[in-house]
Enzyme design. Structure first.
Site, PDB file in Angstrom:
ATOM      1  N   LYS A 104      -7.996  -0.499  -5.417  1.00  0.00           N
ATOM      2  CA  LYS A 104      -7.943  -1.700  -4.582  1.00  0.00           C
ATOM      3  C   LYS A 104      -9.165  -2.536  -4.913  1.00  0.00           C
ATOM      4  CE  LYS A 104      -6.274  -4.031  -0.944  1.00  0.00           C
ATOM      5  NZ  LYS A 104      -4.887  -4.493  -0.795  1.00  0.00           N
ATOM      6  N   THR A 108      -9.914  -6.392   2.531  1.00  0.00           N
ATOM      7  CA  THR A 108     -10.364  -7.221   3.650  1.00  0.00           C
ATOM      8  C   THR A 108      -9.776  -6.671   4.945  1.00  0.00           C
ATOM      9  OG1 THR A 108      -8.509  -8.775   3.481  1.00  0.00           O
ATOM     10  CG2 THR A 108     -10.483  -9.283   2.198  1.00  0.00           C
ATOM     11  N   THR A 116       0.830  -1.209   0.000  1.00  0.00           N
ATOM     12  CA  THR A 116       0.000   0.000   0.000  1.00  0.00           C
ATOM     13  C   THR A 116       0.863   1.257   0.000  1.00  0.00           C
ATOM     14  OG1 THR A 116      -1.816  -1.139   1.120  1.00  0.00           O
ATOM     15  CG2 THR A 116      -1.771   1.268   1.260  1.00  0.00           C
ATOM     16  N   ASP A 149      -7.083   0.462   2.627  1.00  0.00           N
ATOM     17  CA  ASP A 149      -5.849   0.832   1.936  1.00  0.00           C
ATOM     18  C   ASP A 149      -6.043   2.029   1.009  1.00  0.00           C
ATOM     19  OD1 ASP A 149      -4.600  -1.238   3.235  1.00  0.00           O
ATOM     20  OD2 ASP A 149      -4.738  -2.632   1.546  1.00  0.00           O
ATOM     21  N   GLY A 179      -2.233  -9.535  -0.598  1.00  0.00           N
ATOM     22  CA  GLY A 179      -1.271 -10.586  -0.323  1.00  0.00           C
ATOM     23  C   GLY A 179      -0.374 -10.853  -1.518  1.00  0.00           C
ATOM     24  N   PRO A 215      11.568   3.808   1.808  1.00  0.00           N
ATOM     25  CA  PRO A 215      12.203   3.746   3.129  1.00  0.00           C
ATOM     26  C   PRO A 215      11.281   3.163   4.193  1.00  0.00           C
ATOM     27  CG  PRO A 215      12.472   5.928   2.141  1.00  0.00           C
ATOM     28  CD  PRO A 215      11.479   5.189   1.305  1.00  0.00           C
TER      29      PRO A 215
END
Length: 218
Positions: free
Chosen positions: A38, A42, A17, A51, A111, A198
């Protein structure tokens, strides 16, 4: 013509994300009309931000949208099956994504590459294939990443996709294993590393995030 880019990962929690938000900022810095999508969210209740909301928090209004959500914090197909609800099929997601009028559309999966996004077995690979999309794989720099990344890349290539890599949480003072993996990931997978997001980037103030994110990509 719209350019489609799918953002997937070697695993959950690798930083997809935040990497997607960083890519939105990267394209916006070039005055490219971009949106992130998205398809299935879930792990959040109906009244909670997901997200897409996080991407909008970091990048500003209009940066992202969510197509559907299921509350349990599980893989989409599993969550839908346990809840006894239907999910849009991958083909239905693709139709909605194709209807978006933007220069670049980023599609963030859930995932890894084989996580089922619908109840017919559709995955982010199917979305990428149907959209003729570029593929970004977000991966870790820590021990174990070589195996996870190689397996992910091999599976994508089996379907004719040629991904690039982004390090999802790059330590500013990397360990020996991380430095070695920065070298070994492209050497062993044949994929370019095109970005280093980062560690802690998602905690930056939004203005700093938007300013700095374009510099994280090559």
């Amino acid at each position: 013509m719209t350019r489609y880019i799918t953002v997937t990962g070697t695993d959950t929690g690798v930083g997809k994300t935040i990497a997607t938000a960083a890519l939105v900022s990267y394209f916006r810095a070039q005055d490219v009309d971009v949106v992130a999508v998205k398809p299935v969210q879930t792990g959040v209740r109906p009244d909670e931000p997901g997200d897409a909301a996080e991407i909008e928090r970091l990048c500003g209004p209009g940066a992202a949208q969510e197509l559907t959500r299921v509350e349990p914090a599980l893989a989409p197909e599993t969550a839908a099956r346990l809840e006894g609800v239907d999910l849009p099929t991958v083909d239905e997601h693709v139709e909605r994504i194709r209807a978006l009028d933007h220069d670049v559309v980023l599609v963030e999966g859930a995932g890894g590459v084989l996580v089922r996004l619908d109840r017919e077995g559709g995955t982010v690979i199917d979305i990428a294939t149907r959209l003729s999309a570029d593929v970004v794989v977000v991966t870790r720099e820590a021990l174990g990443t070589l195996n996870h990344t190689a397996l992910t890349v091999d599976r994508l290539r089996a379907d004719g996709l040629d991904p690039v890599l982004v390090i999802g949480s790059a330590d500013p003072d990397p360990t020996l294993e991380a430095r070695s993996n920065h070298t070994d990931l492209p050497r062993l997978t044949g994929c370019r590393i095109v970005g280093h997001v980062p560690a802690g980037a998602g905690s930056l103030p939004p203005g700093d995030f938007r300013r700095d994110a374009p510099s994280w990509f090559t």
